[in-house]
Each structure stands twice: as structure tokens, then as C-alpha cells.
Design a protein around this motif. Structure first.
Motif, PDB file in Angstrom:
ATOM      1  N   PHE A  34      15.787 -20.976  -5.537  1.00  0.00           N
ATOM      2  CA  PHE A  34      16.295 -20.914  -6.923  1.00  0.00           C
ATOM      3  C   PHE A  34      17.112 -21.897  -7.551  1.00  0.00           C
ATOM      4  CE2 PHE A  34      14.952 -16.395  -6.425  1.00  0.00           C
ATOM      5  CZ  PHE A  34      15.008 -16.406  -5.196  1.00  0.00           C
ATOM      6  N   TYR A  36      19.620 -22.494 -10.872  1.00  0.00           N
ATOM      7  CA  TYR A  36      20.592 -21.678 -11.928  1.00  0.00           C
ATOM      8  C   TYR A  36      21.126 -22.820 -12.764  1.00  0.00           C
ATOM      9  CZ  TYR A  36      20.072 -17.235  -9.744  1.00  0.00           C
ATOM     10  OH  TYR A  36      19.562 -15.932  -9.038  1.00  0.00           O
ATOM     11  N   GLN A  38      24.925 -23.188 -14.973  1.00  0.00           N
ATOM     12  CA  GLN A  38      25.783 -22.269 -15.168  1.00  0.00           C
ATOM     13  C   GLN A  38      26.903 -23.171 -16.189  1.00  0.00           C
ATOM     14  OE1 GLN A  38      28.735 -21.902 -11.767  1.00  0.00           O
ATOM     15  NE2 GLN A  38      29.475 -20.074 -12.692  1.00  0.00           N
ATOM     16  N   LYS A  42      31.068 -18.972 -17.195  1.00  0.00           N
ATOM     17  CA  LYS A  42      30.341 -18.129 -17.410  1.00  0.00           C
ATOM     18  C   LYS A  42      29.540 -17.868 -16.099  1.00  0.00           C
ATOM     19  CE  LYS A  42      30.598 -17.763 -21.940  1.00  0.00           C
ATOM     20  NZ  LYS A  42      29.573 -18.440 -22.779  1.00  0.00           N
ATOM     21  N   GLY A  43      28.878 -16.806 -16.122  1.00  0.00           N
ATOM     22  CA  GLY A  43      28.215 -16.501 -14.907  1.00  0.00           C
ATOM     23  C   GLY A  43      26.847 -17.352 -14.719  1.00  0.00           C
ATOM     24  N   PRO A  44      26.091 -17.601 -13.706  1.00  0.00           N
ATOM     25  CA  PRO A  44      25.063 -18.560 -13.709  1.00  0.00           C
ATOM     26  C   PRO A  44      23.846 -17.820 -14.223  1.00  0.00           C
ATOM     27  CG  PRO A  44      25.931 -18.085 -11.547  1.00  0.00           C
ATOM     28  CD  PRO A  44      26.793 -17.551 -12.243  1.00  0.00           C
ATOM     29  N   PHE A  46      19.651 -17.757 -14.753  1.00  0.00           N
ATOM     30  CA  PHE A  46      18.410 -18.169 -13.694  1.00  0.00           C
ATOM     31  C   PHE A  46      17.452 -19.007 -14.458  1.00  0.00           C
ATOM     32  CE2 PHE A  46      15.223 -17.709 -11.008  1.00  0.00           C
ATOM     33  CZ  PHE A  46      13.858 -17.431 -11.635  1.00  0.00           C
ATOM     34  N   LEU A  87      23.020 -25.149 -10.451  1.00  0.00           N
ATOM     35  CA  LEU A  87      23.133 -24.618  -8.911  1.00  0.00           C
ATOM     36  C   LEU A  87      21.834 -24.377  -8.201  1.00  0.00           C
ATOM     37  CD1 LEU A  87      25.804 -21.817  -9.663  1.00  0.00           C
ATOM     38  CD2 LEU A  87      26.340 -24.179  -8.642  1.00  0.00           C
ATOM     39  N   LEU A  99      21.402 -14.976  -1.272  1.00  0.00           N
ATOM     40  CA  LEU A  99      21.152 -16.274  -1.542  1.00  0.00           C
ATOM     41  C   LEU A  99      22.258 -17.105  -1.175  1.00  0.00           C
ATOM     42  CD1 LEU A  99      19.853 -16.123  -5.110  1.00  0.00           C
ATOM     43  CD2 LEU A  99      18.475 -15.832  -3.065  1.00  0.00           C
ATOM     44  N   PHE A 101      24.076 -20.601  -1.520  1.00  0.00           N
ATOM     45  CA  PHE A 101      24.119 -21.684  -2.828  1.00  0.00           C
ATOM     46  C   PHE A 101      24.867 -22.998  -2.268  1.00  0.00           C
ATOM     47  CE2 PHE A 101      23.368 -19.338  -6.780  1.00  0.00           C
ATOM     48  CZ  PHE A 101      23.318 -17.956  -6.356  1.00  0.00           C
ATOM     49  N   GLY A 102      24.190 -23.794  -3.186  1.00  0.00           N
ATOM     50  CA  GLY A 102      24.699 -25.386  -2.902  1.00  0.00           C
ATOM     51  C   GLY A 102      26.104 -25.478  -3.848  1.00  0.00           C
ATOM     52  N   ALA A 103      26.872 -26.571  -3.996  1.00  0.00           N
ATOM     53  CA  ALA A 103      28.117 -26.763  -4.607  1.00  0.00           C
ATOM     54  C   ALA A 103      27.874 -27.131  -6.056  1.00  0.00           C
ATOM     55  CB  ALA A 103      29.045 -27.897  -4.064  1.00  0.00           C
TER      56      ALA A 103
ATOM     57  N   ARG B  42      33.302 -25.942  -6.239  1.00  0.00           N
ATOM     58  CA  ARG B  42      32.603 -25.642  -5.010  1.00  0.00           C
ATOM     59  C   ARG B  42      31.383 -24.631  -5.438  1.00  0.00           C
ATOM     60  NH1 ARG B  42      36.105 -25.354  -0.606  1.00  0.00           N
ATOM     61  NH2 ARG B  42      34.475 -24.799   0.624  1.00  0.00           N
ATOM     62  N   GLY B  43      30.540 -24.128  -4.517  1.00  0.00           N
ATOM     63  CA  GLY B  43      29.424 -23.265  -4.415  1.00  0.00           C
ATOM     64  C   GLY B  43      30.021 -21.998  -4.399  1.00  0.00           C
ATOM     65  N   LEU B  90      32.343 -13.289  -9.386  1.00  0.00           N
ATOM     66  CA  LEU B  90      31.086 -13.090  -9.997  1.00  0.00           C
ATOM     67  C   LEU B  90      30.460 -11.820  -9.476  1.00  0.00           C
ATOM     68  CD1 LEU B  90      29.854 -16.777 -10.257  1.00  0.00           C
ATOM     69  CD2 LEU B  90      29.933 -15.237 -12.163  1.00  0.00           C
ATOM     70  N   GLY B 105      26.786 -11.255 -13.568  1.00  0.00           N
ATOM     71  CA  GLY B 105      27.722 -10.955 -14.823  1.00  0.00           C
ATOM     72  C   GLY B 105      28.459 -12.040 -15.317  1.00  0.00           C
ATOM     73  N   SER B 106      29.154 -12.061 -16.173  1.00  0.00           N
ATOM     74  CA  SER B 106      29.987 -13.108 -16.734  1.00  0.00           C
ATOM     75  C   SER B 106      31.095 -13.638 -16.204  1.00  0.00           C
ATOM     76  CB  SER B 106      30.420 -12.556 -18.406  1.00  0.00           C
ATOM     77  OG  SER B 106      31.093 -11.459 -18.342  1.00  0.00           O
TER      78      SER B 106
END
Lengths: 111, 113
Positions: A34, A36, A38, A42-44, A46, A87, A99, A101-103, B42-43, B90, B105-106
């Protein structure tokens, strides 16, 4: 140990200067990869899901590709509004629906 | 359409104080719910996930806990915050099927001072 590594950590481009972001992974039984976007604070959001090697997906100036060991996010003729952190994440057997995630890669596009 | 609400957006708390962050999802039923933490540069680190009411899985031993009192409500808590709990939290949901993406979410920016 399963791992997701993104490179470069940060990338500065001039507007119109195309480039690629890399996401390499070492997981067993990949179910999906996936991407994303960001924005700060804010949130990521898609962008794409890729399921198998050789698959490609496109959206506006972005194109994502997948091989057996890595994925690339190609950005063609970027604009300042493409500036964000990108991301990638993998979903694999043994992780269930989770999921990993990478950095991320911080992209800055200057006009 | 489905929406996810997370609040507050920012929070400054003293060390040792309690914490409660809430997340709700609308427009879907029986979602998988997740809490992630993101440290600067960081992730995303998965903290908790839930596949149903009262079902919580913890990914990382820590000072935090999670609860799911209703189908579309997910709460992140702490009895006593530590400095190391600072970060960007998050909440996310997914339909619960394999190969499904997460919707985030935000976020809540938590600063523990």
C-alpha cells in the motif's frame, strides 16, 4: 525479521523534475503493498494497493509499480502540491490484516 | 459513505496524568479498528487492534491500553502518562477483509510535559 525500508528519507525536487521513491520489503507471503500520502499534522491518505509482481497503478502524476522485492512510486513532472510524506506499507501472511509501515519519504517540490 | 472521527486534534498533558482518546466510525458495521503511534521522522507503529466489541490485541508492551465498548468506538487510555508517550496518535479502520486498505482519522498530537 520482516522489514519495510523506504528510500530516500527525504527528496527535494524542482517543479517538473521527475523522480522515484523506493520501498523495499522482506516479508513472506505478501498479500498487498500500500502507498499512502501524509500531509503534516494529518492522517495518511490512501493512494494505491498493489497485489502482485508486475502490477502497476496510476493516479494523476503518480505511478506505482511492484516487483518481488520492492515497489517504486514514480512522480512525473511534480508540482509543489505534491509535497508530502509518502508512506508504504505491506500486508503479509502471518500479520493477518495488519499493515507494517516504512518510515516514509519526505518529498519537497519547489517552484 | 464511511467516515472516521478522532479527537481531540491536539493535547498537552502533564506527566502522570490520565489519557483518553476517542475514535468513532460511521457508515459501516463491524469494522476492524486500529491505534497507531507515529514518532517524528518514524513510521507508524501499531499499538492495538480490534476485530470486534471487547476484543483487543496489543502489539507493543507499554503504558497504554485500549477498549472497544461499542462496535464503532475505539478508545485509547492511560492511567499515568510518561514523557515517552508523546507522539502523533492515529486511529484507523478497515472492512475486516483480507487485502483491504486502512482508512485513517485525522490524528491527535499528544505532548506530555
Amino acid at each position: 525479521e520482516d522489514q519495510v525500508t523506504q528510500s530516500p528519507e527525504a527528496l527535494r525536487l524542482q517543479e517538473g523534475e521527475s523522480s522515484s521513491l523506493n520501498c523495499s520489503y522482506t516479508v513472506s507471503g505478501l498479500r498487498g503493498l500500500f502507498w499512502y500520502r501524509q500531509d503534516p499534522g494529518k492522517g495518511p491518505e490512501f493512494l494505491f494497493t498493489l497485489y502482485s509482481a508486475g502490477e502497476e497503478k496510476e493516479k494523476e502524476r503518480l505511478k506505482a509499480t511492484l516487483t518481488k522485492k520492492e515497489s517504486f512510486l514514480h512522480i512525473t513532472a511534480p508540482k509543489p502540491e505534491d509535497s508530502a510524506t509518502y508512506l508504504c506499507a505491506v500486508q503479509a501472511s502471518g500479520y493477518g490484516n495488519k499493515l507494517v509501515f516504512g518510515a516514509g519519504t519526505i518529498l519537497r517540490v519547489k517552484s | 459513505s464511511q467516515t472516521i472521527h478522532q479527537w481531540p486534534a491536539t493535547l498537552v498533558q502533564p506527566v502522570g496524568s490520565p489519557l483518553s482518546l476517542e475514535c468513532t466510525v460511521e457508515g459501516t458495521s463491524n469494522p476492524n479498528l486500529y491505534w497507531y503511534r507515529q514518532a517524528a521522522g518514524r513510521g507508524l507503529q501499531l499499538l492495538f487492534y480490534s476485530v470486534g466489541i471487547g476484543q483487543i490485541s496489543s502489539e507493543v508492551p507499554q503504558n497504554l491500553s485500549a477498549s472497544r465498548p461499542q462496535d464503532r468506538q475505539f478508545i485509547l487510555s492511560s492511567k499515568k502518562l510518561l514523557l515517552s508517550d508523546s507522539g502523533f496518535y492515529l486511529c484507523a479502520w478497515s472492512p475486516g477483509q483480507l487485502r483491504e486498505k486502512l482508512f485513517f482519522g485525522s490524528g491527535t498530537q499528544l505532548s506530555v510535559l
